[in-house]
Design an enzyme around this catalytic site. Structure first.
Site, PDB file in Angstrom:
ATOM      1  N   ASP A 104      73.534   8.043  54.227  1.00 38.86           N
ATOM      2  CA  ASP A 104      74.440   7.309  55.116  1.00 38.86           C
ATOM      3  C   ASP A 104      74.022   5.853  55.292  1.00 38.86           C
ATOM      4  O   ASP A 104      72.919   5.463  54.893  1.00 38.86           O
ATOM      5  CB  ASP A 104      74.542   8.010  56.490  1.00 38.86           C
ATOM      6  N   HIS A 109      73.852  17.364  63.880  1.00 38.79           N
ATOM      7  CA  HIS A 109      74.463  16.622  62.768  1.00 38.79           C
ATOM      8  C   HIS A 109      73.533  16.561  61.557  1.00 38.79           C
ATOM      9  O   HIS A 109      72.317  16.556  61.702  1.00 38.79           O
ATOM     10  CB  HIS A 109      74.947  15.223  63.197  1.00 38.79           C
ATOM     11  N   GLU A 125      79.042  14.574  62.480  1.00 40.31           N
ATOM     12  CA  GLU A 125      78.915  14.966  63.881  1.00 40.31           C
ATOM     13  C   GLU A 125      79.655  16.295  64.104  1.00 40.31           C
ATOM     14  O   GLU A 125      80.510  16.672  63.295  1.00 40.31           O
ATOM     15  CB  GLU A 125      79.547  13.877  64.770  1.00 40.31           C
ATOM     16  N   ASN A 181      72.199  17.122  68.118  1.00 40.96           N
ATOM     17  CA  ASN A 181      73.476  17.824  68.250  1.00 40.96           C
ATOM     18  C   ASN A 181      73.828  18.605  66.978  1.00 40.96           C
ATOM     19  O   ASN A 181      74.942  19.072  66.830  1.00 40.96           O
ATOM     20  CB  ASN A 181      74.585  16.814  68.568  1.00 40.96           C
TER      21      ASN A 181
HETATM   22  C1  F6R Z   1      69.547   9.846  58.464  1.00 36.19           C
HETATM   23  C2  F6R Z   1      70.509  10.870  58.869  1.00 36.19           C
HETATM   24  C3  F6R Z   1      70.452  11.548  60.196  1.00 36.19           C
HETATM   25  C4  F6R Z   1      69.019  11.833  60.663  1.00 36.19           C
HETATM   26  C5  F6R Z   1      69.046  12.507  62.033  1.00 36.19           C
HETATM   27  C6  F6R Z   1      67.647  12.748  62.552  1.00 36.19           C
HETATM   28  O1  F6R Z   1      69.822   9.346  57.182  1.00 36.19           O
HETATM   29  O2  F6R Z   1      71.393  11.134  58.129  1.00 36.19           O
HETATM   30  O3  F6R Z   1      71.145  12.774  60.109  1.00 36.19           O
HETATM   31  O4  F6R Z   1      68.375  12.633  59.736  1.00 36.19           O
HETATM   32  O5  F6R Z   1      69.744  11.722  62.942  1.00 36.19           O
HETATM   33  O6  F6R Z   1      67.024  11.516  62.816  1.00 36.19           O
HETATM   34  P1  F6R Z   1      65.463  11.441  63.116  1.00 36.19           P
HETATM   35  O7  F6R Z   1      64.772  11.864  61.883  1.00 36.19           O
HETATM   36  O8  F6R Z   1      65.228   9.985  63.420  1.00 36.19           O
HETATM   37  O9  F6R Z   1      65.197  12.336  64.263  1.00 36.19           O
END
Ligand code: F6R
Length: 240
Positions: A67, A138, A143, A136
């Site tokens: 992303d 994702h 989401e 959540n």
């Molecule tokens: C990042 C991504 C997100 C993160 C998720 C967890 O490229 O796609 O899904 O993996 O938000 O973030 P952290 O690792 O910072 O807890």
């Protein structure tokens, strides 16, 4: 879907790096799906150490990132382009032209996302996709929703994600939109490895492993993947 629990984030990262090393060694021109955020940082550090020790090379590797934020200059300190260069690409021998992130500032987001999916197909598909998970549930920036997304697309980030990631934005406000691989894109990866550490991830991990498959908890879709592995620390696994 399998999971393994580790007594420390360092041990977890070594295991994850071992899995990546296996793929890098068995297929020189492999295709990696990469993630940003806190979860993969230790794994990237371990991969950099192995590159420096001459054990692995990224010279023939192609990467696709999950992303990228919209409406943020590519060189902003919080863009995922910057994150990947700072945490991995600048320290290994990957060719810049082989490291792909979507352009969050593309005039036509739909076209950008479709072209990204087509590029993944053209590269032969993703051999291994690294994931983190949001509180959540994702994955990528998919989401909780009424239906699983298919291909990559532009998404409105929800409040829990904005709250979690705002800590990094001390100057500019955090973007409200991002481009993300779709659930369909992620599920096409031949192998998926997800990292989750800390108690804030425990509920999402519980739903992923014990709950039913539902787009209300996007990570639960990994139950339907033939080769998905969750790497957890004890806190993230505490509700299992
Ligand atoms: C990042 C991504 C997100 C993160 C998720 C967890 O490229 O796609 O899904 O993996 O938000 O973030 P952290 O690792 O910072 O807890």
């Amino acid at each position: 879907m399998e999971y393994r629990v580790f007594s420390s984030a360092d041990k977890l990262a070594v295991c994850c790096a071992d899995i990546f090393t296996g793929i890098l060694k068995s297929k020189k021109n492999c295709v990696l799906g990469l993630a940003t955020g806190a979860s993969p940082v230790k794994t990237y550090q371990e991969l950099i150490r192995r590159y420096e020790a001459g054990r692995i090379s990224f010279a023939d590797v192609t990467t696709f990132n999950l992303d990228e934020y919209c409406d943020l200059p590519r060189n902003d300190k919080n863009s995922y382009y910057t994150f990947m260069h700072k945490n991995l690409f600048n320290h290994v021998d990957i060719k810049e032209e082989n490291a792909h992130l979507m352009d969050g500032n593309a005039a036509d987001a739909e076209k950008e996302a479709a072209a990204f999916d087509a590029m993944i197909e053209q590269a032969g598909g993703i051999d291994i996709q690294l994931l983190g998970v949001g509180r959540n549930g994702h994955i990528g920036f998919n989401e909780p929703a009424d239906a699983f997304s298919d291909g990559s697309f532009k998404v409105k980030l929800n409040e829990s994600t904005i709250e979690a990631n705002s800590i990094y934005f001390d100057e500019n406000p955090m973007p409200r939109y991002a481009l993300t691989m779709g659930i369909g894109t992620i599920m096409k990866a031949k192998k998926i490895v997800l990292i989750a550490t800390g108690e804030k991830k425990a509920q999402a991990i519980r739903e992923a492993v014990k709950g039913k498959v539902t787009p209300r908890c996007p990570v639960s879709v990994l139950q339907d993947h033939p080769d998905a592995l969750l790497l957890l620390d004890e806190a993230a696994a505490s509700l299992l």
